[in-house]
Enzyme design. Structure first.
Site, PDB file in Angstrom:
ATOM      1  N   SER A   1       0.811  -1.221   0.000  1.00  5.73           N
ATOM      2  CA  SER A   1       0.000   0.000   0.000  1.00  5.73           C
ATOM      3  C   SER A   1       0.838   1.261   0.000  1.00  5.73           C
ATOM      4  O   SER A   1       0.419   2.280  -0.530  1.00  5.73           O
ATOM      5  CB  SER A   1      -0.945  -0.002   1.198  1.00  5.73           C
ATOM      6  OG  SER A   1      -0.227  -0.094   2.413  1.00  5.73           O
TER       7      SER A   1
ATOM      8  N   HIS B   1      -4.863  -3.600  -3.032  1.00  8.83           N
ATOM      9  CA  HIS B   1      -4.495  -2.671  -4.110  1.00  8.83           C
ATOM     10  C   HIS B   1      -4.279  -3.372  -5.441  1.00  8.83           C
ATOM     11  O   HIS B   1      -3.885  -2.733  -6.422  1.00  8.83           O
ATOM     12  CB  HIS B   1      -3.245  -1.882  -3.720  1.00  8.83           C
ATOM     13  CG  HIS B   1      -3.428  -1.099  -2.462  1.00  8.83           C
ATOM     14  ND1 HIS B   1      -4.014   0.143  -2.449  1.00  8.83           N
ATOM     15  CD2 HIS B   1      -3.161  -1.409  -1.178  1.00  8.83           C
ATOM     16  CE1 HIS B   1      -4.081   0.571  -1.202  1.00  8.83           C
ATOM     17  NE2 HIS B   1      -3.573  -0.344  -0.411  1.00  8.83           N
TER      18      HIS B   1
ATOM     19  N   LYS C   1     -11.559   0.313  -2.382  1.00  9.38           N
ATOM     20  CA  LYS C   1     -10.520   0.907  -3.212  1.00  9.38           C
ATOM     21  C   LYS C   1     -10.963   0.881  -4.676  1.00  9.38           C
ATOM     22  O   LYS C   1     -11.822   1.655  -5.049  1.00  9.38           O
ATOM     23  CB  LYS C   1      -9.199   0.221  -2.922  1.00  9.38           C
ATOM     24  CG  LYS C   1      -8.725   0.718  -1.547  1.00  9.38           C
ATOM     25  CD  LYS C   1      -7.683  -0.072  -0.861  1.00  9.38           C
ATOM     26  CE  LYS C   1      -7.438   0.582   0.504  1.00  9.38           C
ATOM     27  NZ  LYS C   1      -6.854  -0.303   1.483  1.00  9.38           N
TER      28      LYS C   1
HETATM   29  C1  LIG Z   1      -6.842  -0.419   2.907  1.00 10.83           C
HETATM   30  C2  LIG Z   1      -6.206  -1.683   3.255  1.00 10.83           C
HETATM   31  C3  LIG Z   1      -6.783  -2.558   4.161  1.00 10.83           C
HETATM   32  C4  LIG Z   1      -7.979  -2.179   4.981  1.00 10.83           C
HETATM   33  O1  LIG Z   1      -9.143  -2.182   4.241  1.00 10.83           O
HETATM   34  P1  LIG Z   1     -10.377  -1.334   4.770  1.00 10.83           P
HETATM   35  O2  LIG Z   1     -11.530  -1.910   4.044  1.00 10.83           O
HETATM   36  O3  LIG Z   1     -10.075   0.077   4.438  1.00 10.83           O
HETATM   37  O4  LIG Z   1     -10.441  -1.560   6.244  1.00 10.83           O
HETATM   38  C5  LIG Z   1      -6.199  -3.785   4.365  1.00 10.83           C
HETATM   39  N1  LIG Z   1      -5.072  -4.116   3.714  1.00 10.83           N
HETATM   40  C6  LIG Z   1      -4.469  -3.296   2.851  1.00 10.83           C
HETATM   41  C7  LIG Z   1      -3.216  -3.730   2.171  1.00 10.83           C
HETATM   42  C8  LIG Z   1      -5.009  -2.038   2.608  1.00 10.83           C
HETATM   43  O5  LIG Z   1      -4.392  -1.203   1.772  1.00 10.83           O
END
Ligand SMILES: *Cc1c(COP(=O)(O)O)cnc(C)c1O
Length: 386
Positions: free
Chosen positions: A178, A206, A238
Site C-alpha cells: 500500500s 491494491h 478501493k
Molecule cells: C486499505 C487496506 C486494508 C484495509 O481495508 P479497509 O476496508 O479500508 O479496512 C487492508 N489491507 C491493505 C493492504 C489495505 O491497503
C-alpha cells in the site's frame, strides 16, 4: 497514573517532530477534482483507482438498494443482517474469481483480523513482510501468535526464518504494497509456503480491480490459479469504489470464519444497498478494461516524466507511485507547497512508513487525464529544483 495526563505534551511533541496528523475536510465526492475547505484541488491521493466511487451507475444501484432494503442492515450477518444482496455479492465474487467460496466482511481491517485470529494462536508463528498493512500486523498481535517480520520483499530472509521452526505457521503479505506500490514476490511466497507447509495469506487490497485479466487481481496477473493462494483477501473500498472486503478460499475456510471470526460475528453487516452498489461496480470493473489500460498509460507517462529530473521513484508499475523524500519535515513541506499549487497529496510519515522514508504517496485514478499528470510533473520539478 492517569493515561489522559500526558496527552497535551505528547501532542506538542508530535507537532515539533512534524508527525502531527490532521484531516482535510472534503465538500465533494471523490474525483480528479475535489473541494477541500472551499478550495478546488487536483487530487492524487485516493484509492479510487478505477474512478468508480462517484459513478452514476453505482449511485443508482445504491439508491435502488435502499428503496428495497432501507438504510441500515440492522444486525450482524449471523443474526438477521445477512440480506439476499450480500449473498448474491458473495456468489458473484466467487464466480468471478473462480474460487469455492467468498465471505464478505464490513472492512478489510476486520477481514485480516478475522482470519489471523481464527487460524492462529499462542505458539504459532506468523511471518510478515515489514511493509505489510497495519491490519495484518494488528491481526497477528491479536491472535497472540509470535510475529516474525522479514525485510521488505526479502524471501531469502524469509526462507532462513522458516528453516528454523517447526511450529504451525502462516505467511502474510500485501499483494501490492500500500505504501510503495510494489508487487509482492507471490510466486516465491507460494513456493516457500508449500516447501515449509505454511499457510499463505495475500491481502490484495491494491491489486484487485487493478491488475490481471478483467481486474481479477495479483494472482491472476501471474497466470496462476487462485487455489495456489489458500487465503485471499481483497477490499471493496478501493478499486471498486464502495466499502467492505471479502475473503476468498475453500468451503471449510469460509465456514470456519463464520464460526470463529469475532470481527465477523460481533459487528453489524454492511448496508445491503452498499452490496447492491458493489454488485454494479463489479460488473463495470470486469467489463471496462479501458480503465486499467488508461491507468497504465498514466503510470508510464508519470514515470517517464519524473525520470527527466532527480526524483526518487520506487520500482512500482501500479497506480501507487510514491516519491521518497526521507525526513518527515521535507515530506510535509512538499505536500504543503503542492497544496498551495492546487494539488492534494498527503505526506506519509513514520510510523506508517519506516523512519527516514517519509514520502509523498501519489495515486492515480482512471479518471485522471494526461494533462493532470503533466501539471503534477511540472510542480514536482519546481520543488525538486529548489
Ligand atoms: C486499505 C487496506 C486494508 C484495509 O481495508 P479497509 O476496508 O479500508 O479496512 C487492508 N489491507 C491493505 C493492504 C489495505 O491497503
Amino acid at each position: 497514573m492517569n493515561p489522559l495526563a500526558d496527552l497535551k505534551n505528547d501532542l506538542e511533541l508530535r507537532k515539533l517532530e512534524n508527525l502531527y496528523r490532521t484531516r482535510q475536510i472534503l465538500y465533494s465526492p471523490q474525483g480528479v477534482e475535489v473541494n477541500c475547505n472551499g478550495k478546488k484541488l487536483l487530487s492524487f491521493c485516493s484509492n479510487d483507482y478505477l474512478g468508480l466511487a462517484n459513478d452514476p451507475r453505482l449511485i443508482e444501484a445504491n439508491f435502488l438498494g435502499m428503496k428495497k432494503y432501507g438504510v441500515g442492515s440492522g444486525a450482524a450477518h449471523l443474526i438477521s443482517g445477512h440480506s439476499h444482496s450480500h449473498h448474491l455479492l458473495e456468489q458473484e465474487l466467487s464466480d468471478f474469481l473462480g474460487v469455492e467460496r467468498v465471505l464478505l466482511f464490513s472492512t478489510g481491517y476486520m477481514a485480516n483480523v478475522g482470519i489471523l485470529t481464527s487460524l492462529m494462536s499462542r505458539n504459532d508463528i506468523i511471518f510478515q513482510d515489514k511493509l505489510n498493512h497495519a491490519s495484518l500486523i494488528d491481526g497477528g498481535l491479536q491472535s497472540r501468535a509470535r510475529l516474525r517480520r522479514y525485510d521488505h520483499l526479502d524471501t531469502i530472509m524469509l526462507e532462513s526464518m522458516l528453516e528454523k521452526i517447526e511450529n504451525k505457521s502462516l505467511i502474510a503479505s500485501d499483494g501490492v504494497f500500500s505504501m510503495d506500490g510494489v508487487r509482492a514476490p507471490i510466486e516465491n511466497l507460494i513456493q516457500l509456503s508449500n516447501q515449509f507447509n505454511s499457510a499463505l495469506l495475500i491481502d490484495d487490497a491494491h491489486g484487485f480491480g487493478v491488475l490481471g485479466e478483467n481486474g481479477k487481481g495479483s494472482i491472476h496477473a501471474l497466470g496462476l490459479s487462485m487455489s495456489k493462494v489458500p487465503l485471499y483477501v481483497a477490499t471493496l473500498g478501493k478499486a471498486l469504489g464502495t466499502m467492505g472486503a471479502f475473503v476468498a478460499g475453500s468451503e471449510e475456510l469460509i465456514e470456519t470464519l463464520i464460526q470463529r471470526a469475532r470481527s465477523y460475528i460481533y459487528t453489524t453487516a454492511m448496508p445491503p444497498s452498499l452490496a447492491e452498489a458493489t454488485r454494479a461496480s463489479l460488473k463495470i470493473m470486469a467489463s471496462e478494461n479501458w480503465r486499467r489500460l488508461h491507468l497504465t498509460d498514466l503510470v508510464n507517462r508519470f514515470r517517464a516524466g519524473a525520470k527527466e529530473f532527480d526524483l526518487e521513484l520506487v520500482n512500482s508499475d501500479t497506480p501507487i507511485q510514491p516519491i521518497i523524500l526521507g525526513n518527515a519535515e521535507t515530506a510535509l513541506r512538499w505536500s504543503n507547497t503542492l497544496f498551495e499549487k492546487g494539488i492534494l497529496i498527503n505526506a506519509i510519515r513514520p510510523p506508517t512508513v519506516p523512519e527516514g522514508s517519509a514520502r509523498l504517496r501519489i495515486t492515480f485514478s482512471a479518471t485522471h487525464q494526461i494533462e493532470h499528470i503533466d501539471y503534477l510533473l511540472g510542480e514536482l520539478r519546481r520543488l525538486s529544483e529548489n
